[in-house]
Design an enzyme around this catalytic site. Structure first.
Site, PDB file in Angstrom:
ATOM      1  CG  HIS A 182      -0.333  -0.265   2.507  1.00 25.17           C
ATOM      2  ND1 HIS A 182       0.036  -1.537   2.892  1.00 25.17           N
ATOM      3  CD2 HIS A 182       0.007   0.553   3.529  1.00 25.17           C
ATOM      4  CE1 HIS A 182       0.572  -1.492   4.104  1.00 25.17           C
ATOM      5  NE2 HIS A 182       0.575  -0.233   4.506  1.00 25.17           N
TER       6      HIS A 182
ATOM      7  CG  HIS B 171       1.194   5.063   4.042  1.00 31.81           C
ATOM      8  ND1 HIS B 171       0.268   5.068   5.055  1.00 31.81           N
ATOM      9  CD2 HIS B 171       1.869   3.887   4.161  1.00 31.81           C
ATOM     10  CE1 HIS B 171       0.386   3.953   5.771  1.00 31.81           C
ATOM     11  NE2 HIS B 171       1.348   3.213   5.249  1.00 31.81           N
TER      12      HIS B 171
HETATM   13  P1  AMP Z   1       1.508   0.121   7.392  1.00 31.72           P
HETATM   14  O1  AMP Z   1       2.065   0.329   8.769  1.00 31.72           O
HETATM   15  O2  AMP Z   1       2.307   0.812   6.322  1.00 31.72           O
HETATM   16  O3  AMP Z   1       1.252  -1.334   7.106  1.00 31.72           O
HETATM   17  O4  AMP Z   1       0.127   0.889   7.379  1.00 31.72           O
HETATM   18  C1  AMP Z   1      -1.113   0.260   7.487  1.00 31.72           C
HETATM   19  C2  AMP Z   1      -2.152   1.349   7.449  1.00 31.72           C
HETATM   20  O5  AMP Z   1      -3.409   0.729   7.213  1.00 31.72           O
HETATM   21  C3  AMP Z   1      -2.277   2.121   8.772  1.00 31.72           C
HETATM   22  O6  AMP Z   1      -2.075   3.505   8.491  1.00 31.72           O
HETATM   23  C4  AMP Z   1      -3.712   1.839   9.224  1.00 31.72           C
HETATM   24  O7  AMP Z   1      -4.325   2.946   9.817  1.00 31.72           O
HETATM   25  C5  AMP Z   1      -4.382   1.441   7.922  1.00 31.72           C
HETATM   26  N1  AMP Z   1      -5.514   0.535   8.060  1.00 31.72           N
HETATM   27  C6  AMP Z   1      -5.564  -0.620   8.749  1.00 31.72           C
HETATM   28  N2  AMP Z   1      -6.781  -1.202   8.619  1.00 31.72           N
HETATM   29  C7  AMP Z   1      -7.505  -0.376   7.814  1.00 31.72           C
HETATM   30  C8  AMP Z   1      -8.839  -0.412   7.306  1.00 31.72           C
HETATM   31  N3  AMP Z   1      -9.680  -1.416   7.585  1.00 31.72           N
HETATM   32  N4  AMP Z   1      -9.248   0.596   6.503  1.00 31.72           N
HETATM   33  C9  AMP Z   1      -8.408   1.623   6.208  1.00 31.72           C
HETATM   34  N5  AMP Z   1      -7.150   1.706   6.657  1.00 31.72           N
HETATM   35  C10 AMP Z   1      -6.704   0.730   7.455  1.00 31.72           C
END
Ligand code: AMP
Ligand code: ZN
Length: 149
Positions: free
Chosen positions: A110, A112
């Site tokens: 993903h 950001h």
């Molecule tokens: P990372 O630490 O780069 O894996 O970031 C994961 C991101 O996913 C975090 O910023 C979370 O807030 C976001 N996240 C986790 N679950 C969800 C969800 N169901 N919908 C939207 N964002 C999410």
């Protein structure tokens, strides 16, 4: 299951982003193509914090094929200025936590997109790593040569 032409039958049961792609859990979707989905981060670091993902389950950036990489970055490039405009941001950080040691919590690639504002007390990408290593010119040359291959 097929969603917009993407075969989701091989998605892992426990991936939250695969569940979003499959429509099993809700998300605030802001952009969708056959291969790519973008939605607001549920725990935003700033207003407009958006995640842009490939629909297929891929854990690391190096596992994405060239066509999908192009689609993914095209979506990031299209969305970033739009997000900035919508939330009146001054700038944005765009980045990927690629692997657990880099802070990746969701094991599905993903990107950001984090809007930034003058004086928001945040940090640049330079702040994500630990202490800066002291590398000699020879060490830098060797690393560059190894990466070049
Ligand atoms: P990372 O630490 O780069 O894996 O970031 C994961 C991101 O996913 C975090 O910023 C979370 O807030 C976001 N996240 C986790 N679950 C969800 C969800 N169901 N919908 C939207 N964002 C999410
Ligand atoms: Zn997944």
């Amino acid at each position: 299951m097929i969603r917009r032409g993407v075969d989701l039958s091989h998605m892992p049961d426990d991936c939250v982003f695969c569940s979003i792609v499959a429509g099993e859990i809700p998300a605030r979707t802001v952009h969708e193509t056959d291969e790519v989905l973008a939605f607001l981060d549920a725990n935003p670091l700033a207003p407009g914090h958006t995640l842009v993902i490939p629909k297929v389950h891929v854990r690391h950036v190096g596992e994405i094929d060239d066509d999908l990489t192009s689609e993914l970055f095209a979506a990031v490039a299209e969305l970033t200025p739009r997000i900035r405009d919508v939330v009146n941001a001054d700038a944005a950080n765009v980045g990927i936590n690629d692997g657990r040691a880099a802070g990746q919590e969701v094991p599905h690639v993903h990107v950001h997109v984090i809007p930034r504002f003058e004086g928001d007390d945040g940090s640049p990408i330079h702040a994500v790593a630990g202490e800066r290593p002291e590398l000699t010119d020879d060490e830098l040359d060797a690393i560059a040569a190894d990466i070049t291959g």
